[in-house]
Design an enzyme around this catalytic site. Structure first.
Site, mmCIF file in Angstrom:
data_model
loop_
_atom_site.group_PDB
_atom_site.id
_atom_site.type_symbol
_atom_site.label_atom_id
_atom_site.label_comp_id
_atom_site.label_asym_id
_atom_site.label_seq_id
_atom_site.Cartn_x
_atom_site.Cartn_y
_atom_site.Cartn_z
ATOM 1 N N CYS A 8 68.984 -25.904 -1.952
ATOM 2 C CA CYS A 8 69.610 -24.596 -1.721
ATOM 3 C C CYS A 8 68.508 -23.627 -1.316
ATOM 4 C CB CYS A 8 70.413 -24.120 -2.931
ATOM 5 S SG CYS A 8 69.451 -23.888 -4.439
ATOM 6 N N ASN A 11 66.523 -22.732 -5.319
ATOM 7 C CA ASN A 11 66.376 -23.849 -6.270
ATOM 8 C C ASN A 11 66.444 -23.380 -7.731
ATOM 9 O OD1 ASN A 11 63.913 -26.465 -7.063
ATOM 10 N ND2 ASN A 11 66.115 -26.624 -7.018
ATOM 11 N N CYS A 13 69.853 -21.872 -8.720
ATOM 12 C CA CYS A 13 71.289 -21.805 -9.050
ATOM 13 C C CYS A 13 72.027 -23.074 -8.636
ATOM 14 C CB CYS A 13 71.947 -20.583 -8.391
ATOM 15 S SG CYS A 13 71.260 -18.999 -8.932
ATOM 16 N N ARG A 14 72.277 -23.228 -7.332
ATOM 17 C CA ARG A 14 73.169 -24.307 -6.884
ATOM 18 C C ARG A 14 72.530 -25.688 -6.940
ATOM 19 N NH1 ARG A 14 74.255 -21.411 -1.326
ATOM 20 N NH2 ARG A 14 72.102 -20.840 -1.820
ATOM 21 N N SER A 15 71.326 -25.844 -6.371
ATOM 22 C CA SER A 15 70.779 -27.212 -6.286
ATOM 23 C C SER A 15 70.352 -27.782 -7.644
ATOM 24 C CB SER A 15 69.672 -27.328 -5.231
ATOM 25 O OG SER A 15 68.565 -26.516 -5.529
ATOM 26 N N ASP A 125 76.642 -18.914 -2.517
ATOM 27 C CA ASP A 125 75.492 -18.466 -3.299
ATOM 28 C C ASP A 125 75.985 -17.569 -4.435
ATOM 29 O OD1 ASP A 125 73.221 -17.327 -4.279
ATOM 30 O OD2 ASP A 125 72.392 -16.805 -2.318
HETATM 31 P P1 4NP Z 1 70.255 -20.612 -5.086
HETATM 32 O O1 4NP Z 1 70.569 -19.053 -5.347
HETATM 33 O O2 4NP Z 1 69.855 -20.726 -3.635
HETATM 34 O O3 4NP Z 1 71.574 -21.265 -5.362
HETATM 35 O O4 4NP Z 1 69.162 -21.003 -6.055
HETATM 36 C C1 4NP Z 1 69.660 -18.023 -5.072
HETATM 37 C C2 4NP Z 1 68.632 -17.765 -5.939
HETATM 38 C C3 4NP Z 1 67.767 -16.710 -5.714
HETATM 39 C C4 4NP Z 1 67.954 -15.913 -4.593
HETATM 40 C C5 4NP Z 1 68.993 -16.171 -3.718
HETATM 41 C C6 4NP Z 1 69.849 -17.233 -3.958
HETATM 42 N N1 4NP Z 1 67.097 -14.817 -4.378
HETATM 43 O O5 4NP Z 1 67.399 -13.996 -3.486
HETATM 44 O O6 4NP Z 1 66.072 -14.678 -5.087
#
Ligand code: 4NP
Length: 159
Positions: A8, A11, A13-15, A125
């Site tokens: 993602c 790294n 939340c989703r992955s 997201d």
């Molecule tokens: P992820 O979510 O891609 O599912 O881990 C996010 C985590 C952090 C951020 C964006 C999306 N960020 O903007 O810091």
């Protein structure tokens, strides 16, 4: 050994949720010696961080521990080391495709391709949303994890 990498943006939340859900499924099916899992982000924003508190809380509610995971960024060797490089959304796929050697591009797929009944193609997201976003994401990931295992069985494990 079949190697699966979930990707993602951050790294956190989703992955890592996908990694935790899939590795629990693999272990429930007794396939931990046949399938390995990992996850990473396309960005360097959260390198070394544990999964987001909200992702860990949702996973804990569902009996899936994520507390051992730490964020890392995609690296060139991932495209040779893994058999499946699964992006959570189209932006991840675009970034991965831009870095992936052409010979390995067939490994780069949208994770929700393995959840053909899902009405959406991308895992949204949840970072800037509320708690219910994490629950929704978890449900989508569970559906795709089951489809992914079926695909691995069919293409790699069944005699
Ligand atoms: P992820 O979510 O891609 O599912 O881990 C996010 C985590 C952090 C951020 C964006 C999306 N960020 O903007 O810091």
């Amino acid at each position: 050994m079949v190697r699966v990498l979930f990707v993602c943006l951050g790294n956190i939340c989703r992955s890592p949720t996908a990694e935790g859900v899939f590795r629990a499924l693999v272990s429930r099916e007794g396939l931990q010696d046949r399938i390995t899992t990992d996850s990473c982000g396309t960005s360097d924003w959260h390198i070394g961080d544990p999964p987001d508190t909200r992702a860990r809380a949702e996973a804990r509610r569902r009996g899936i521990p994520l507390d051992d995971l730490k964020a890392r960024q995609i690296q060139p060797s991932d495209f040779t080391d893994f058999d499946y490089v699964l992006g959570m959304d189209h932006q991840n796929i675009e970034r991965l495709s831009a870095q992936c050697p052409p010979a390995h591009l067939d490994k780069v797929r949208l994770f929700l391709d393995y959840a053909p009944d899902s009405p959406v193609r991308e895992v949204p997201d949840p970072y800037y949303g509320g708690e219910d976003g994490f629950s929704n994401v978890f449900d989508m990931i569970e559906a795709a994890a089951n489809g992914l295992l079926a695909d691995i069985r069919k293409h790699h494990l069944d005699a």
